[in-house]
Design an enzyme around this catalytic site. Sequence first.
Site, mmCIF file in Angstrom:
data_model
loop_
_atom_site.group_PDB
_atom_site.id
_atom_site.type_symbol
_atom_site.label_atom_id
_atom_site.label_comp_id
_atom_site.label_asym_id
_atom_site.label_seq_id
_atom_site.Cartn_x
_atom_site.Cartn_y
_atom_site.Cartn_z
ATOM 1 N N GLY A 156 56.059 -43.628 -9.578
ATOM 2 C CA GLY A 156 56.347 -43.734 -11.008
ATOM 3 C C GLY A 156 56.673 -42.347 -11.527
ATOM 4 O O GLY A 156 57.149 -41.491 -10.771
ATOM 5 N N ILE A 158 54.750 -39.775 -12.502
ATOM 6 C CA ILE A 158 54.009 -38.638 -11.939
ATOM 7 C C ILE A 158 54.373 -38.450 -10.463
ATOM 8 O O ILE A 158 54.591 -37.324 -9.998
ATOM 9 C CB ILE A 158 52.482 -38.816 -12.126
ATOM 10 C CG1 ILE A 158 52.153 -38.950 -13.618
ATOM 11 C CG2 ILE A 158 51.713 -37.645 -11.523
ATOM 12 C CD1 ILE A 158 50.720 -39.362 -13.930
ATOM 13 N N THR A 180 58.190 -51.597 -6.657
ATOM 14 C CA THR A 180 59.642 -51.803 -6.711
ATOM 15 C C THR A 180 60.341 -50.549 -6.191
ATOM 16 O O THR A 180 59.761 -49.459 -6.202
ATOM 17 C CB THR A 180 60.115 -52.041 -8.166
ATOM 18 O OG1 THR A 180 59.612 -50.971 -8.959
ATOM 19 C CG2 THR A 180 59.631 -53.365 -8.712
ATOM 20 N N THR A 237 45.101 -38.167 -7.369
ATOM 21 C CA THR A 237 44.995 -37.706 -8.769
ATOM 22 C C THR A 237 45.146 -38.889 -9.724
ATOM 23 O O THR A 237 45.389 -38.698 -10.906
ATOM 24 C CB THR A 237 46.089 -36.662 -9.094
ATOM 25 O OG1 THR A 237 47.370 -37.205 -8.758
ATOM 26 C CG2 THR A 237 45.888 -35.364 -8.355
ATOM 27 N N ARG A 239 43.229 -42.614 -9.769
ATOM 28 C CA ARG A 239 41.909 -43.125 -10.127
ATOM 29 C C ARG A 239 41.045 -43.148 -8.871
ATOM 30 O O ARG A 239 41.506 -43.580 -7.805
ATOM 31 C CB ARG A 239 42.001 -44.546 -10.691
ATOM 32 C CG ARG A 239 42.535 -44.642 -12.116
ATOM 33 C CD ARG A 239 41.551 -44.063 -13.137
ATOM 34 N NE ARG A 239 42.046 -44.172 -14.507
ATOM 35 C CZ ARG A 239 42.769 -43.251 -15.131
ATOM 36 N NH1 ARG A 239 43.077 -42.118 -14.513
ATOM 37 N NH2 ARG A 239 43.153 -43.417 -16.375
ATOM 38 N N GLU A 268 32.693 -41.339 -10.880
ATOM 39 C CA GLU A 268 32.813 -40.121 -11.696
ATOM 40 C C GLU A 268 31.667 -40.095 -12.685
ATOM 41 O O GLU A 268 31.346 -41.142 -13.248
ATOM 42 C CB GLU A 268 34.148 -40.110 -12.452
ATOM 43 C CG GLU A 268 35.293 -39.760 -11.542
ATOM 44 C CD GLU A 268 36.642 -39.655 -12.241
ATOM 45 O OE1 GLU A 268 36.681 -39.571 -13.481
ATOM 46 O OE2 GLU A 268 37.651 -39.673 -11.525
ATOM 47 N N HIS A 287 38.586 -34.311 -12.672
ATOM 48 C CA HIS A 287 39.526 -35.168 -13.436
ATOM 49 C C HIS A 287 40.192 -34.373 -14.572
ATOM 50 O O HIS A 287 40.003 -34.665 -15.749
ATOM 51 C CB HIS A 287 38.789 -36.402 -13.987
ATOM 52 C CG HIS A 287 39.709 -37.539 -14.296
ATOM 53 N ND1 HIS A 287 39.364 -38.862 -14.156
ATOM 54 C CD2 HIS A 287 40.987 -37.566 -14.761
ATOM 55 C CE1 HIS A 287 40.375 -39.634 -14.497
ATOM 56 N NE2 HIS A 287 41.378 -38.879 -14.882
ATOM 57 N N ILE A 288 40.986 -33.369 -14.159
ATOM 58 C CA ILE A 288 41.630 -32.503 -15.152
ATOM 59 C C ILE A 288 43.150 -32.639 -15.149
ATOM 60 O O ILE A 288 43.861 -31.773 -15.658
ATOM 61 C CB ILE A 288 41.277 -31.012 -14.921
ATOM 62 C CG1 ILE A 288 41.605 -30.596 -13.469
ATOM 63 C CG2 ILE A 288 39.830 -30.715 -15.264
ATOM 64 C CD1 ILE A 288 42.105 -29.182 -13.350
ATOM 65 N N GLY A 289 43.657 -33.744 -14.576
ATOM 66 C CA GLY A 289 45.110 -33.907 -14.438
ATOM 67 C C GLY A 289 45.889 -33.588 -15.711
ATOM 68 O O GLY A 289 46.870 -32.845 -15.677
HETATM 69 C C1 GLV Z 1 44.063 -39.656 -17.119
HETATM 70 O O1 GLV Z 1 43.432 -39.908 -16.148
HETATM 71 C C2 GLV Z 1 45.036 -40.541 -17.690
HETATM 72 O O2 GLV Z 1 45.115 -41.713 -17.273
HETATM 73 O O3 GLV Z 1 45.753 -40.114 -18.589
#
Ligand code: GLV
Length: 328
Positions: A156, A158, A180, A237, A239, A268, A287-289
């Site tokens: 997708g 990201i 897809t 990165t 879930r 988490e 979890h700092i994406g």
């Molecule tokens: C962070 O994890 C988000 O889904 O934006």
Amino acid sequence: MSKKVLITRIIPAKAYDMLTQAGFEVIVWEGSGPMTQPQLLERAKEANALISLGADKLDKHFFSQCSHLEAIAQFAVGYDNIDVNEATRMKIPVSNTPDVLSDATADVAFGLMIAVSRKMFYLHKSIELGEWKQFEPLKNLGVELAGKTLGVFGMGRIGMVMAQRCRGGFNMNILYHNRTRNSEAEKRYDARYVSFDELLQQSDVLSVHSVLSDETRGLFNKTTFNKMKKNAIFINTSRGGVHNEEDLIEALQNETIWGAGLDVTNPEPMLASNPLLQMPNVSVLPHIGSATTEARNGMARLAAENIIEFYKNGNMVTCVNPGVLTKN
Ligand code: GLV
């Protein structure tokens, strides 16, 4: 009377400013952590609309108590904390915040990949422990990434940016598996669509960018790690629920795979006693994406825009259940 919007944590002021300027009454939960479920229910009952965060559990029970809500704008791209089927049944539109955090999140995946390949977090800690004595010709050896194969699970927005970084930075070959085909990724990055098994078998770095759903929950487990290369680096990165952490620990201990970089863990927060934190070939982040000023401001703006657009035009910029809007 003005509509009341409940924001369930303090988020960048942009959202508050935009909503108040547009005439909304804004209530912000100012606690240092998320509300408990009773606190959330109590406050949501008083609100017309919600800006929610990933820690808020908007499940069947929540919707049975809060069917009066008119709109929900999630301050995140992922919305697995929201029972969207139930929201849809109640005709409540739900939006998320895609795009604005893609660069930030892909940077974390890219950074973790490099950190793992050279054992960076572990070696940083070893200096703090006074273990840097001399040059070691045969110790602390990592692996190089140039020309290797990146497998993207979930091509997708990201995943696309991760592919761009890896193609441009390391001239990596890009494979992907997705629900897809993504012709843009194929054109821009020479990405090749492969079956899930081929992705497992051929990737030197396997980076997860999928949603958490019934199909992906626990998908990276003993069986799938066993199909991966011995030199493979697993990056997640998206879930933590997408991987089975016990199985990941075992796969690393048994050298079934080479390393792992996680920005999301299962559960988490990760416990400080987790054995992953002691492994040289593992790098973990909390979890700092999306944790850049740019991304968080963009998320605040987009969440507010979704609420404003809903009340102004019956629309949302990034609605995840748009069928509800067209029925209104
Ligand atoms: C962070 O994890 C988000 O889904 O934006």
